[in-house]
Structures are given as structure tokens and as C-alpha cells.
Design an enzyme around this catalytic site. Structure first.
Site, PDB file in Angstrom:
ATOM      1  N   HIS A  41      35.466  70.981   0.873  1.00 29.94           N
ATOM      2  CA  HIS A  41      34.205  71.351   0.227  1.00 29.94           C
ATOM      3  C   HIS A  41      33.053  71.308   1.229  1.00 29.94           C
ATOM      4  CE1 HIS A  41      36.322  71.064  -3.557  1.00 29.94           C
ATOM      5  NE2 HIS A  41      35.213  71.248  -4.260  1.00 29.94           N
ATOM      6  N   HIS A  43      37.584  62.255  -1.985  1.00 28.72           N
ATOM      7  CA  HIS A  43      37.473  61.986  -0.547  1.00 28.72           C
ATOM      8  C   HIS A  43      36.866  60.614  -0.284  1.00 28.72           C
ATOM      9  CE1 HIS A  43      38.692  65.904   0.914  1.00 28.72           C
ATOM     10  NE2 HIS A  43      37.864  66.480   0.075  1.00 28.72           N
TER      11      HIS A  43
END
Length: 342
Positions: free
Chosen positions: A114, A167
Site C-alpha cells: 500500500h 503490517h
């Protein structure tokens, strides 16, 4: 690494313990910054702002996504939503974390796609907007506003990825830095060759190199699908596991988009078919709607068929944006009259 991962888990806990209204905000940010949005939203908007910028956004997006897949294959990054269980931390200490529908990514976690792909693909757009602001204002605040928005966006995206347990903080930082460097480095290397053959060759190179790397890793005795198994094992809700988070979903998207750029290069608008500002706006809105409809259409459950359909959708998208929809807008709007006609 365990101490780094543990610190990341505690940071995620602190984020999730924030005000309840922030939950919708973080989930919205992580959804809007999905790498798919570079191809389905950022590219059409950038293209109708400036053709070269749009092509650069798409080209950098597909190259950086391919690089992200390769890095993930070799860096073996863990993801918080499974590491907290696999490491035994959840059994040893009190951990209060929640998963969300966007948590269950199936690929390895390092670096954050991302952050990396969004940061790289938006760089030419931010550069163009900065140049535009500099031409129209002497204010330093106005000149720096596009870059400031870029930094704030990447910061919000990074925090949202930590919040949803996709993450660890160090993976987010790595993604942001890698993305910015890639955007800066690739901006001046957008292909000047606008031919079908070049982009077909580029797409084949991305696909074949991915297959070769995948085969080499398997031949070396490395379990390359380890992350899919862990995601399947520890995802709270099996329906949250999506095919479009697998590494080869990204590869099919990138190769399809490369072919789509080639198709776009093979078609051109009729002579004098330049769009005025209102036609650009209409084309951009039509493109956003058409691409969303295209990607909601045909969702096969068979994995191989899904990859093929995904490839087709991303191959047809650039052609819709650069040729079919602008031509439709031109045909539906009256021709512009010359001021000297009378």
C-alpha cells in the site's frame, strides 16, 4: 526481530485503543489506498489532467507493484495478525487486538505494498501539481501543498495498515521510503515508445521473470506459499481471505495493464479530437464509473479462471480510459465553433 515485532504489536494495540470513530477512518484509508486504486482511480484522474502524467502514474504503478511482489518473495515479512499467534506472544502476554475484513492479506508483509506502490505511482502526479502551483502562485505554502498532502497521505496509509494488523511499523517505513525513491527514479523513465509491441514485450518480461523467480525459489526448496497457509490458519473469518491479495493477482494486474497501455497506444482519437475542460471532466467521471462496473463484473471462484479474468479487466481498462470513453464524449457533445466562424 522478535523485539521489533513485539514493539509493533504494542503500537498496533495503542492505535486500536484510540477513539472508536477513528476505526472507520483507518479502514477507509486502507481501502482507498489499495494498490488496485492506482489502476482504477488514480490513473483515470491523472490521465484527464495530463496525458503524460496519467501514463507515468500507470507505468510506475505496475513496475513498482511487480518489484513489491519480488521483494516480498525474498524478504519473508511476517504480518501481525498471524505473527502474534505463531510467535506465542498471545499465549505469554495479554494482547487485545482485533481483525477486520481488510486484515487478512495472504502475501508476505515486507515491504508494505500500500505504501510502496501508492507512494511511487503518485510521485509524478504530485510533481505535476507542484509545478502547476508554482506557476500560479508565489506563496511557499501553496507551492508545498501538493508534497505536504503526499506526505500526510502516506503517513495516514501507513498508520491504517498498522491499525488493521496488515503490517508492522518497520514494513510501513520501508514501503514509504522505497516508494518515494522509485517514484523519483522512474518518473524520468516513463517509456517514450508508444507502440503495442513495446508494452506487450514489457508485459511478457514481467510475467516470465515472475514465473522464473517463482520456479527458482521452489527449486531451492523454499516454501513460497507459506504466507497463504498462515493467513488461512489465523484469519478470524474465512470469507475475509481474498484472491486479489495473492502475489500472482498483482502479477496478472501488472501484465494486463502493460498490455492495456499497448492497446491504448494502438488507437488514437480522430484528428482534432482534443478534449476541452468540460469534456475531460465528463470523460474522467465516465471512466471512474465504467472501470468500477468492469471490475465488479465476472468474479469466478476458480483460481486460474479468476487470474485470467483479472488480467482481461486490467488490459481493457487503459483502452477504455484513453480511447473509447473520450471518443464517446466527443461524439455526444457538439463540435466547438471557431470564434471566426461568423
Amino acid at each position: 526481530m522478535d523485539s521489533l515485532h513485539t514493539a509493533g504489536i504494542r503500537f498496533a494495540e495503542a492505535l486500536q485503543a484510540g477513539p472508536p470513530w477513528l476505526e472507520k477512518f483507518w479502514i477507509s484509508v486502507t481501502s482507498l489506498a489499495d494498490p488496485k486504486c492506482v489502476f482504477t482511480i488514480c490513473f483515470p484522474l491523472a490521465y484527464f489532467l495530463d496525458r503524460k502524467v496519467g501514463v507515468s502514474v500507470l507505468w510506475i504503478g505496475l513496475v513498482s507493484e511487480w518489484l513489491n511482489v519480488v521483494l516480498k518473495w525474498f524478504l519473508f515479512g511476517e504480518r501481525p495478525f498471524w505473527w502474534v499467534h505463531e510467535s506465542g506472544l498471545a499465549r505469554k502476554q495479554l494482547v487485545t487486538l482485533r481483525q477486520f475484513p481488510v486484515s487478512c492479506e495472504t502475501g508476505p508483509g515486507s515491504p508494505s505494498g500500500h505504501c510502496m506502490i501508492t507512494g511511487a505511482a503518485l510521485w509524478p502526479l504530485v510533481t505535476a501539481l507542484t509545478a502547476l502551483a508554482s506557476r500560479h502562485s508565489r506563496s511557499l505554502v501553496v507551492k508545498l501543498s501538493p508534497f505536504s498532502a503526499y506526505v500526510l497521505l502516506l503517513l495516514a496509509v501507513g498508520l491504517s495498515r498498522i491499525f488493521v494488523l496488515a503490517h508492522f511499523p518497520h514494513q510501513v517505513v520501508g514501503g514509504i521510503l522505497t516508494g518515494a525513491v522509485l517514484g523519483w527514479g522512474l518518473q524520468g523513465h516513463t517509456p517514450a515508445t508508444r507502440t503495442l509491441g513495446f508494452f506487450v514485450a514489457a508485459g511478457l518480461a514481467l510475467l516470465l521473470s515472475s514465473l522464473v523467480l517463482h520456479s527458482l525459489v521452489i527449486t531451492a526448496g523454499i516454501d513460497i506459499d507459506w504466507s497463504i497457509r498462515l493467513a488461512t490458519k489465523w484469519c478470524s473469518n474465512p470469507s475475509w481471505l481474498r484472491l486479489d491479495t495473492r502475489p500472482f493477482a498483482s502479477i496478472s494486474r501488472d501484465t494486463g495493464s502493460a498490455l492495456g497501455l499497448g492497446l491504448a497506444a494502438s488507437f488514437s482519437l480522430p484528428r482534432g479530437g482534443r478534449l476541452d475542460p468540460w469534456q475531460r471532466l465528463a470523460s474522467a467521471l465516465l471512466a471512474l464509473v465504467a472501470i468500477q462496473v468492469l471490475h465488479r463484473f465476472l468474479q469466478p471462484t476458480d483460481v486460474t479462471l479468476w487470474y485470467g479474468t483479472n488480467f482481461f479487466k486490467y488490459a481493457i481498462g487503459p483502452w477504455l480510459v484513453t480511447f473509447l470513453l473520450p471518443r464517446l464524449v466527443l461524439s455526444l457533445t457538439p463540435p466547438r465553433r471557431s470564434p471566426h466562424t461568423d
